[in-house]
Scaffold this active site. Sequence first.
Site, PDB file in Angstrom:
ATOM      1  N   CYS A  44       0.841  -1.207   0.000  1.00 47.64           N
ATOM      2  CA  CYS A  44       0.000   0.000   0.000  1.00 47.64           C
ATOM      3  C   CYS A  44       0.874   1.254   0.000  1.00 47.64           C
ATOM      4  O   CYS A  44       1.580   1.522   0.977  1.00 47.64           O
ATOM      5  CB  CYS A  44      -0.927  -0.076   1.214  1.00 47.64           C
ATOM      6  SG  CYS A  44      -1.509   1.494   1.820  1.00 47.64           S
TER       7      CYS A  44
ATOM      8  N   CYS B 268       0.378   3.852   2.715  1.00 40.75           N
ATOM      9  CA  CYS B 268       0.868   3.337   4.011  1.00 40.75           C
ATOM     10  C   CYS B 268       2.368   3.599   4.130  1.00 40.75           C
ATOM     11  O   CYS B 268       2.868   3.960   5.198  1.00 40.75           O
ATOM     12  CB  CYS B 268       0.632   1.831   4.141  1.00 40.75           C
ATOM     13  SG  CYS B 268      -1.095   1.342   4.028  1.00 40.75           S
TER      14      CYS B 268
END
Lengths: 296, 129
Positions: free
Chosen positions: B54, B57
């Site tokens: 991600c 993230c």
Amino acid sequence: MDVDVAIIGLGPAGLQAAIHAARKKVKVVVLGKSESSALNKAEIENYFGIVSAKGEDLLRIGREQAQRFGASLVEEDVIKLAKEEDVFKIVTETDREVRAKAVILAMGIRRVKLNVPGEKEFLGRGVSYCASCDGGFFRDRAVAVIGEESEAAESAILLTEYASQVYWVHRELKVSPQMLEKASGTKVEMVPGDPARILGEKSVTGLDLKDGRHLDVQGVFVALGAKGSMELALELGILPDPSGKITVDENCRTEMEMVYACGDVTGSPWQLARAVGQGAVAGDNAAKAVRQQEKS
Amino acid sequence: MDELEQIRERKRQEIAASSGADWPSEAVNVNDGNINDFVKRYDVVLIDCWAPWCGPCRMMGPVIDALAKEMQGKVAFGKLNTDENQKTAMRYTIEAIPTLLVFKDGELVDRWVGARPKEDLSRRLQAML
């Protein structure tokens, strides 16, 4: 296509970068869509030397100028950007491949919000803006993807790997025939229509369309526009800050060698004058860097 | 553990927490097995739910690490890989990452979805102290 400098973004920053790079006699390509630029719908009256102008006119003139100096324009969205040894490999929505020695990220800031009721309330509880991040949470569930352009196509295709049902809700599609064909070979179900509201209790339970139709879905992926500078930077391994801003030095260089960024994606004020100024710096320095690389 | 021992352990944790000696200066990797203990050990805890693939993230990683240092003794920071700890992800109905779960006195009191700047997080956490 092999080039010296590939510029991603056909807005004012990208076009000014193209003008400056092309004037240094390096091979330049600019990729993207001018209609996606924030300038396209703007009226300009605070730019030096111009009392009043339509943004779309400035963009048209800018495209002609860039071409006059020798830059090639490819009016297609970029869907992949990777570094392979010393070369950057770019893939567009028509599967066209461009290999470049230097890259300039000038995609501006992507509009991501749909602005319908339920969108904010269910963020993280069924509403997502990142199919590659969150697709895995929707295994064997029904989802809707909303958008008209390449990001929506990519998201819908990706989500077929997880979801039991993928509805692609769209108004007027603006994707390449190649992407449409890829999507049509999957379980993606095309749903022409306009989203009205996202429904749910604790999490998303459905999506209402403006014509009264209802879709039973547990996930809604908002995927407007094309992949932006932030997403492309991440694909290269460049880390923007959490607001999406890419850090550059005074030469518009990012943390990765031969990768430059200019315009709104490097920070505010989000103004034409700043975008153009940075475009000139990025274009100039990218061309110089390519020349230096050739000498060494 | 008998009741007396439980009280002793709780007292030990309270003393350690109040002295600041036990507060981590960096984000601690937590998992399905130890997250309950972790969120109960400190007054205010932030758990960063993330996954390696991600992008947003990854953008949050340095922010969480910096805040863990700056707010040592006030807020404890944990990182939970949702891919490897699906039980916890399901328990807290994580459906988007990054999601930041905020616990006060062991109870979930807030959740913030999406990447956000360090100053914003710092301000929100200060308001909880």
